[in-house]
Design a protein around this motif. Structure first.
Motif, PDB file in Angstrom:
ATOM      1  N   HIS A   1       0.834  -1.205   0.000  1.00  0.00           N
ATOM      2  CA  HIS A   1       0.000   0.000   0.000  1.00  0.00           C
ATOM      3  C   HIS A   1       0.869   1.255   0.000  1.00  0.00           C
ATOM      4  CE1 HIS A   1      -2.210   3.020   2.718  1.00  0.00           C
ATOM      5  NE2 HIS A   1      -2.680   3.191   1.493  1.00  0.00           N
ATOM      6  N   TYR A   2       1.810   1.313   0.932  1.00  0.00           N
ATOM      7  CA  TYR A   2       2.651   2.497   1.087  1.00  0.00           C
ATOM      8  C   TYR A   2       3.521   2.711  -0.150  1.00  0.00           C
ATOM      9  CZ  TYR A   2       4.517   5.966   4.395  1.00  0.00           C
ATOM     10  OH  TYR A   2       4.828   7.129   5.068  1.00  0.00           O
TER      11      TYR A   2
ATOM     12  N   PRO B   1      -6.708   2.205   2.041  1.00  0.00           N
ATOM     13  CA  PRO B   1      -5.741   1.185   1.608  1.00  0.00           C
ATOM     14  C   PRO B   1      -6.303   0.076   0.726  1.00  0.00           C
ATOM     15  CG  PRO B   1      -5.394   1.734   3.916  1.00  0.00           C
ATOM     16  CD  PRO B   1      -6.651   2.433   3.499  1.00  0.00           C
TER      17      PRO B   1
ATOM     18  N   THR C   1      -4.597  -2.531  -1.899  1.00  0.00           N
ATOM     19  CA  THR C   1      -4.258  -3.869  -1.391  1.00  0.00           C
ATOM     20  C   THR C   1      -5.255  -4.961  -1.764  1.00  0.00           C
ATOM     21  OG1 THR C   1      -5.379  -3.372   0.718  1.00  0.00           O
ATOM     22  CG2 THR C   1      -3.016  -2.891   0.569  1.00  0.00           C
TER      23      THR C   1
END
Length: 426
Positions: free
Chosen positions: A357-358, A415, A419
């Motif tokens: 996600h990041y 997120p 994801t």
């Protein structure tokens, strides 16, 4: 920390003098290595180590495959398919430009190639229909952002190399944000179409035309499907998928479209070699400067400030985003990924964010720099195609940049947009 600011200050000054990015990176590395009393042969060692990777071989393979498919006349077919799907709406060719970039990204993975190929066909066509040149360039540059996001993405391959996050997960993580960016940019196109008071005739939707254009484009569209399925299922690595893409491109060009000739291969290889050389020398030079940053404990300084001083995961991440956005206005996304990927991974890990996600959110943000003045590479290519000064395209480009930034923020705060696909398919 002041030494780190000095590195970026010198780097930006050298870039503004007109030096190629890789030379600016190397000269900055040399200056600070001399200041730290380090042997200069370390630069050669780090440059070689920065590109001595099996994983990075995927980049030239995908570049060659994309150039083969372009020579095999896929650009026209993709534009024709896009026109069959969205050409009937007001703002027709603008919508076609955006959708074609999304399809093209699934084959090329390069924003520069997108801006050149799609822009080369659609900017003159949009002008002929009555769109102003600055707007045609803006929509081309803005939509070229989709190529490094929609898989297979060279940017995601590079981020995977530096962070060891599975490239299949990064590929899948970029799909939904990429589609959302395309939809929002189409919304902006429709709004600007009305605001600029365009009255351009559109054609009626035809299921027959859609079926015909889809059948003609199916061979080209199969390439990203083969690549992504192969990587996601674990049958092949990204590098092996690049080889398969080349083989498929040759079969498609020689036997299906029959547009590829043996005489085209030297030009394809030379062009691919030129592009690969630019990418690799930039990565190698960034590796040398990254070593200087490591010795200055850059990652630890950023981690300490963002995690310990700011403390809050949201505030810390937003601060990091602002820094990346500002640096992206002056540095190529390739350089940003090479220099900041490990730091981003460390910050995300410290705040307990999902690394996929990041990473995907930050890679998308880094690509924004390629369409922002003063040194946005996608913007430069689009302006070059249209022979338009870059400052003329800056203002009409702003709404398209805003949509990308909006999706970056939405994807960060939601997120699952990133994801969900990797969790289901990877």
């Amino acid at each position: 920390m002041w030494q780190v600011f000095g590195i970026f200050a010198i780097l930006l000054i050298l870039i503004f003098t007109g030096l190629p990015v890789y030379l600016a990176l190397l000269l900055t590395s040399i200056v600070f290595m001399l200041g730290m009393d380090l042997p200069l042969n370390l630069i050669v060692i780090k440059m070689f180590g920065g590109v001595n990777s099996f994983s990075l071989m995927a980049i030239p393979f995908f570049i060659i495959a994309g150039n083969i498919m372009t020579k095999a006349d896929i650009t026209y077919k993709i534009i024709d398919l896009s026109d069959s799907i969205v050409g009937q709406f007001k703002g027709g060719l603008g919508h076609v430009n955006i959708l074609a970039s999304m399809f093209f990204g699934g084959i090329q993975g390069s924003g520069i190639a997108d801006a050149s190929a799609i822009g080369g066909m659609l900017i003159p066509a949009m002008e002929k229909q009555g769109y102003e040149k600055d707007y045609a360039v803006a929509i081309t540059a803005g939509s070229s952002m989709l190529s490094p996001i929609i898989p297979p993405s060279i940017a995601m391959i590079l981020y995977s190399y530096y962070t060891e996050i599975p490239v299949s997960s990064l590929f899948l993580g970029g799909v939904i944000p990429g589609v959302l960016i395309a939809l929002l940019q189409m919304g902006v196109n429709r709004f600007m179409y009305a605001r600029r008071k365009y009255e351009i005739p559109t054609h009626a939707f035809s299921m027959k035309k859609l079926a015909v254009s889809f059948s003609r484009s199916l061979g080209a569209l199969m390439m990203p499907i083969i690549i992504i399925v192969g990587i996601v299922t674990g049958i092949v690595t990204a590098t092996e998928a690049g080889v398969i893409a080349i083989a498929y491109g040759l079969i498609y060009g020689f036997l299906i479209s029959k547009k590829l000739k043996l005489a085209d291969l030297p030009e394809i290889l030379l062009s691919s070699g030129h592009t690969t050389a630019i990418v690799m020398i930039t990565i190698a030079s960034a590796a040398a400067l990254s070593n200087v940053l490591v010795r200055m404990r850059f990652q630890n300084e950023v981690l300490s400030f963002v995690v310990n001083t700011i403390g809050n995961p949201v505030s810390g991440t937003l601060f990091l985003m602002v820094v990346i956005f500002i640096l992206g206005m002056f540095l190529d996304p390739t350089v940003l990924i090479a220099m900041l990927a490990s730091t981003i991974l460390a910050v995300g890990g410290a705040f307990d964010f999902n690394p996929i996600h990041y990473g995907v959110v930050m890679v998308i943000l880094m690509q924004v720099g390629a369409i922002t003045p003063p040194v946005g590479s996608f913007l430069f290519v689009s302006c070059g195609v249209a022979n338009l000064p870059i400052e003329k395209a800056a203002k009409p480009l702003l709404p398209f940049i805003a949509m990308v930034l909006l999706i970056v923020l939405v994807s960060f705060f939601m997120p699952p947009l990133v994801t969900w696909l990797p969790s289901v398919l990877a």
